[in-house]
Design a protein around this motif. Structure first.
Motif, mmCIF file in Angstrom:
data_model
loop_
_atom_site.group_PDB
_atom_site.id
_atom_site.type_symbol
_atom_site.label_atom_id
_atom_site.label_comp_id
_atom_site.label_asym_id
_atom_site.label_seq_id
_atom_site.Cartn_x
_atom_site.Cartn_y
_atom_site.Cartn_z
ATOM 1 N N ARG A 204 0.838 -1.207 0.000
ATOM 2 C CA ARG A 204 0.000 0.000 0.000
ATOM 3 C C ARG A 204 0.867 1.248 0.000
ATOM 4 N NH1 ARG A 204 -3.471 -2.004 4.873
ATOM 5 N NH2 ARG A 204 -4.958 -3.318 3.795
ATOM 6 N N GLN A 205 0.383 2.249 -0.730
ATOM 7 C CA GLN A 205 1.061 3.547 -0.728
ATOM 8 C C GLN A 205 0.089 4.617 -1.218
ATOM 9 O OE1 GLN A 205 4.484 3.920 -3.334
ATOM 10 N NE2 GLN A 205 5.483 5.158 -1.778
ATOM 11 N N ARG A 206 -0.052 5.682 -0.445
ATOM 12 C CA ARG A 206 -0.908 6.821 -0.813
ATOM 13 C C ARG A 206 -2.279 6.411 -1.335
ATOM 14 N NH1 ARG A 206 3.508 8.501 -3.536
ATOM 15 N NH2 ARG A 206 4.857 9.783 -2.278
ATOM 16 N N TYR A 207 -3.039 5.728 -0.546
ATOM 17 C CA TYR A 207 -4.418 5.344 -0.872
ATOM 18 C C TYR A 207 -4.519 4.358 -2.036
ATOM 19 C CZ TYR A 207 -4.913 9.525 1.920
ATOM 20 O OH TYR A 207 -4.785 10.455 2.912
ATOM 21 N N ARG A 208 -3.423 3.818 -2.462
ATOM 22 C CA ARG A 208 -3.448 2.787 -3.502
ATOM 23 C C ARG A 208 -2.924 1.501 -2.877
ATOM 24 N NH1 ARG A 208 -4.472 5.865 -7.611
ATOM 25 N NH2 ARG A 208 -3.264 7.624 -8.305
ATOM 26 N N GLU A 209 -3.439 0.389 -3.356
ATOM 27 C CA GLU A 209 -2.928 -0.887 -2.873
ATOM 28 C C GLU A 209 -2.884 -1.889 -4.010
ATOM 29 O OE1 GLU A 209 -6.574 -3.412 -0.976
ATOM 30 O OE2 GLU A 209 -5.624 -1.927 0.315
ATOM 31 N N CYS A 210 -2.000 -2.847 -3.874
ATOM 32 C CA CYS A 210 -1.834 -3.874 -4.891
ATOM 33 C C CYS A 210 -1.419 -5.160 -4.193
ATOM 34 C CB CYS A 210 -0.762 -3.430 -5.900
ATOM 35 S SG CYS A 210 -0.603 -4.538 -7.304
ATOM 36 N N HIS A 211 -1.816 -6.282 -4.767
ATOM 37 C CA HIS A 211 -1.419 -7.589 -4.258
ATOM 38 C C HIS A 211 -0.434 -8.199 -5.249
ATOM 39 C CE1 HIS A 211 -5.457 -6.774 -2.755
ATOM 40 N NE2 HIS A 211 -5.077 -7.428 -1.675
ATOM 41 N N ILE A 212 0.572 -8.872 -4.730
ATOM 42 C CA ILE A 212 1.486 -9.618 -5.602
ATOM 43 C C ILE A 212 1.608 -11.041 -5.073
ATOM 44 C CG2 ILE A 212 2.815 -7.599 -6.336
ATOM 45 C CD1 ILE A 212 5.057 -8.534 -4.437
ATOM 46 N N ARG A 213 1.915 -11.940 -5.979
ATOM 47 C CA ARG A 213 2.173 -13.336 -5.623
ATOM 48 C C ARG A 213 3.507 -13.700 -6.254
ATOM 49 N NH1 ARG A 213 -2.714 -16.392 -6.553
ATOM 50 N NH2 ARG A 213 -2.433 -15.799 -8.697
ATOM 51 N N VAL A 214 4.410 -14.235 -5.441
ATOM 52 C CA VAL A 214 5.746 -14.614 -5.909
ATOM 53 C C VAL A 214 5.912 -16.110 -5.661
ATOM 54 C CG1 VAL A 214 8.221 -14.202 -5.687
ATOM 55 C CG2 VAL A 214 6.617 -12.327 -5.277
ATOM 56 N N THR A 215 6.273 -16.846 -6.704
ATOM 57 C CA THR A 215 6.443 -18.286 -6.580
ATOM 58 C C THR A 215 7.740 -18.718 -7.258
ATOM 59 O OG1 THR A 215 5.132 -18.614 -8.589
ATOM 60 C CG2 THR A 215 3.979 -18.828 -6.502
#
Length: 143
Positions: free
Chosen positions: A87-98
């Motif tokens: 999350r940063q400045r009202y934005r968010e993102c999900h990541i998946r690392v495999t």
């Protein structure tokens, strides 16, 4: 084929569209990185952990300023995948690392172009049957 290990990074990409004047946010998982590590599985696992702890998703990187550090919550799933909420400045993102081992690789093959005669003939004939989707047929079990 020798065991070649990779680190795969997937992002929850966000796209905003306005059909009929209504704002709709579309989320989609997308493979954004395939990083070749080599033959050492332990090195691939260490690289995946590092990516989960430090990778900045594109949605946030485009708006980041020098010195910014986003909030991050990183989880290790039972199957060995790393999932991170960034999350940063009202934005968010999900990541998946495999981590993944390359087991098959094939280059693309294109059919030769049709001649003018074949193009005209295909206009007069029935269309070719559509490509059938993949299905699994279990092998017969010996009795």
């Amino acid at each position: 084929m020798t065991a070649e290990w990779y680190v795969l990074i997937e992002e929850d990409t966000l796209k905003t569209e306005n059909p009929d004047g209504v704002e709709v946010q579309l989320h989609r998982w997308m493979l954004v990185g395939m990083h070749h590590i080599g033959q050492d599985q332990a090195e691939a696992i260490a690289a995946a952990e590092d990516a989960a702890l430090h990778y900045i998703p594109g949605v946030l990187a485009r708006r980041a300023r020098p010195g910014d550090e986003p909030a991050r919550h990183v989880y290790l799933a039972q199957d060995g995948a790393w999932v991170a909420l960034v999350r940063q400045r009202y934005r968010e993102c999900h990541i998946r690392v495999t981590t993944a081992r390359l087991v098959h690789s094939q280059e693309e093959k294109e059919a030769p172009p049709k001649s003018l005669k074949e193009k005209f003939r295909s206009l007069l004939e029935d269309p070719s049957p559509p490509v059938q989707p993949w299905t699994w047929t279990p092998p017969d079990k010996p009795e």
